[in-house]
Scaffold this motif. Structure first.
Motif, short mmCIF file in Angstrom:
data_model
loop_
_atom_site.label_atom_id
_atom_site.label_comp_id
_atom_site.label_asym_id
_atom_site.label_seq_id
_atom_site.Cartn_x
_atom_site.Cartn_y
_atom_site.Cartn_z
N TYR A 43 34.60 15.15 4.06
CA TYR A 43 34.21 16.54 4.30
C TYR A 43 33.06 16.98 3.40
O TYR A 43 32.25 17.82 3.80
CB TYR A 43 35.42 17.45 4.10
CG TYR A 43 36.41 17.39 5.24
CD1 TYR A 43 36.04 16.82 6.46
CD2 TYR A 43 37.69 17.90 5.12
CE1 TYR A 43 36.94 16.76 7.50
CE2 TYR A 43 38.59 17.84 6.16
CZ TYR A 43 38.21 17.27 7.36
OH TYR A 43 39.10 17.21 8.39
N LEU A 76 42.49 25.00 7.94
CA LEU A 76 43.71 24.52 7.30
C LEU A 76 44.52 23.61 8.22
O LEU A 76 45.00 22.55 7.81
CB LEU A 76 44.56 25.70 6.84
CG LEU A 76 43.99 26.57 5.71
CD1 LEU A 76 44.88 27.77 5.45
CD2 LEU A 76 43.83 25.75 4.44
N ASN A 79 41.34 20.76 10.20
CA ASN A 79 40.51 19.94 9.32
C ASN A 79 41.27 19.41 8.12
O ASN A 79 40.93 18.33 7.61
CB ASN A 79 39.30 20.76 8.85
CG ASN A 79 38.38 21.16 9.98
OD1 ASN A 79 38.77 21.93 10.84
ND2 ASN A 79 37.17 20.64 9.99
N ALA A 80 42.26 20.13 7.63
CA ALA A 80 43.01 19.68 6.46
C ALA A 80 44.28 18.92 6.87
O ALA A 80 44.36 17.69 6.72
CB ALA A 80 43.36 20.85 5.56
N THR A 187 35.39 23.23 8.01
CA THR A 187 35.34 22.04 7.16
C THR A 187 35.28 22.42 5.68
O THR A 187 35.94 21.79 4.84
CB THR A 187 34.12 21.17 7.52
OG1 THR A 187 34.16 20.86 8.92
CG2 THR A 187 34.13 19.86 6.74
N ALA A 190 38.73 23.36 4.45
CA ALA A 190 39.55 22.19 4.15
C ALA A 190 39.10 21.53 2.85
O ALA A 190 39.93 21.05 2.06
CB ALA A 190 39.46 21.19 5.31
N CYS A 193 40.47 23.51 0.03
CA CYS A 193 41.93 23.36 0.01
C CYS A 193 42.34 22.03 -0.64
O CYS A 193 43.32 21.96 -1.39
CB CYS A 193 42.48 23.46 1.43
SG CYS A 193 44.26 23.24 1.57
#
Length: 292
Positions: A43, A76, A79-80, A187, A190, A193
Motif C-alpha cells: 500500500y 478498513l 483494503n485492510a 488505500t 488501510a 490502520c
C-alpha cells in the motif's frame, strides 16, 4: 447503457486478470515478508503511485464530511481486512486454494447488493453466477482441505466476504468522486490502520530481504499493478455496472492464475480447464446480453 456495461465488463475483467497473477506472487514473497508487513509495503508503494497519477490528472482531493465515513469504511473493510486475510490465508494454505475460495465473492456480492442496494434477484443473475462458479471449480479442481489448511481456508473465506461487501459499498459513494480519488483515500486509510502493527513488529521482520531482486519485483507488481492499477479499474467497473453483475468478473482471477501456472510453472491443465472457460464465457455472455 449497453456501452457502459461493455466498458465496465472490460475494466472488471482486466482487474481480475491482474489479480490472477497475484496469488502466485504473494506465495513467493510471503516467504520473506509476513502478510501484514507485505500489505503495508504494497500500500505504501500504491499510495505513492496513485497520488502521482492523481496529481498528473489534477484530481480534486477534497471530500465532503458526510462522505468521509463511507470511504474510510471501504478502506478498513476492503483494503485492510480483506487483503490481510487473503494474503494470510494464501500463506497458510496454497495459491490454488486461495483462488477457489475467493471465487465465492460473486455470490456474496449478489446477496449484499440485494440487502444494501435493493437490487433485484433475478434468475439471470443467479444462473450466470452458478455457471461461472461451476466453471471455476472445473478449472482449479476440488481438493480436500487438510487440518493444516483449515485456518488458511477460514481467512480466505473472510477475505471473500469482506471484498464482496467493500465492492457493494463502493456503489454508495457519490459518482462525482473519481475512482483514483476513492482508491487513493481507501488505500491510505488501510496504510494508516496497519502502520501501528508494522511499527510494533518491526524488529521481527528481516528487512534486508527488500534488497533481493525477486522481492523488489514482487512488491512493485503488488503495489503498482495489482493495487494502484487494478483497484482503480475495479472501482471504475463497479461504477458502470450493477453490483450483483460486477462480481461475476471476479472469476477471471482463478482462470488467469491457472493459465499462468501452466505457462510459467509448467503445471498441467486438462479438459476441465477448457470446459470451465466455456462455462465462464457463457455466464458472462448471458449477464451482459440479458440482465437489466
Amino acid at each position: 447503457m449497453k456501452k457502459n456495461k461493455i466498458f465496465g465488463a472490460l475494466f472488471l475483467s482486466i482487474a481480475a486478470s491482474i489479480w490472477g497473477g497475484m496469488f502466485v506472487v504473494v506465495k513467493v514473497v510471503v516467504e520473506f515478508i509476513p502478510p501484514v508487513e507485505l500489505v503495508w509495503l504494497r500500500y505504501l508503494i500504491a499510495v505513492i503511485a496513485l497520488f502521482a497519477i492523481g496529481c498528473w490528472q489534477h484530481v480534486d482531493w477534497r471530500v465532503k464530511r458526510k462522505d468521509l465515513p463511507l470511504i474510510i469504511l471501504i478502506g478498513l473493510i476492503g483494503n485492510a481486512l480483506s487483503i490481510v486475510t487473503q494474503e494470510a490465508g494464501t500463506w497458510l494454505s496454497s495459491a490454488q486454494l486461495g483462488s477457489v475460495i475467493t471465487a465465492a465473492t460473486p455470490t456474496f456480492m449478489i446477496l449484499f447488493a440485494w440487502w444494501l442496494l435493493k437490487e433485484r434477484l433475478t434468475w439471470i443473475k443467479i444462473s450466470s453466477v452458478a455457471l461461472a462458479t461451476i466453471g471455476v471449480l472445473m478449472i482449479v479442481g476440488v481438493h480436500a482441505i487438510g487440518m493444516g489448511k483449515l485456518l488458511g481456508a477460514g481467512f480466505l473465506m473472510i477475505a471473500a466476504l469482506t471484498w464482496a461487501l467493500m465492492s457493494v459499498l463502493i456503489k454508495l459513494v457519490p459518482s462525482d468522486y473519481s475512482p483514483i480519488q476513492v482508491t487513493t483515500l481507501a488505500t491510505a486509510t488501510a496504510l494508516v490502520c496497519l502502520s501501528p502493527v508494522v511499527f510494533i513488529q518491526r524488529s521481527t521482520v528481516h528487512w534486508h530481504y527488500l534488497m533481493q531482486p525477486t522481492v523488489i519485483f514482487c512488491l512493485l507488481y503488488l503495489g503498482v499493478i495489482s493495487t494502484a492499477v487494478a483497484f482503480v479499474m475495479w472501482n471504475r467497473g463497479l461504477q458502470l455496472m450493477n453490483a450483483a453483475s460486477s462480481g461475476l468478473f471476479f472469476v477471471f482471477q482463478p482462470l488467469v492464475g491457472t493459465l499462468l501456472g501452466w505457462l510459467i510453472l509448467g503445471e498441467a491443465i486438462g479438459l476441465g480447464f477448457w470446459a470451465g472457460v466455456i462455462l465462464i464465457s457463457a455466464s458472462i455472455w448471458i449477464n451482459i446480453g440479458y440482465s437489466d
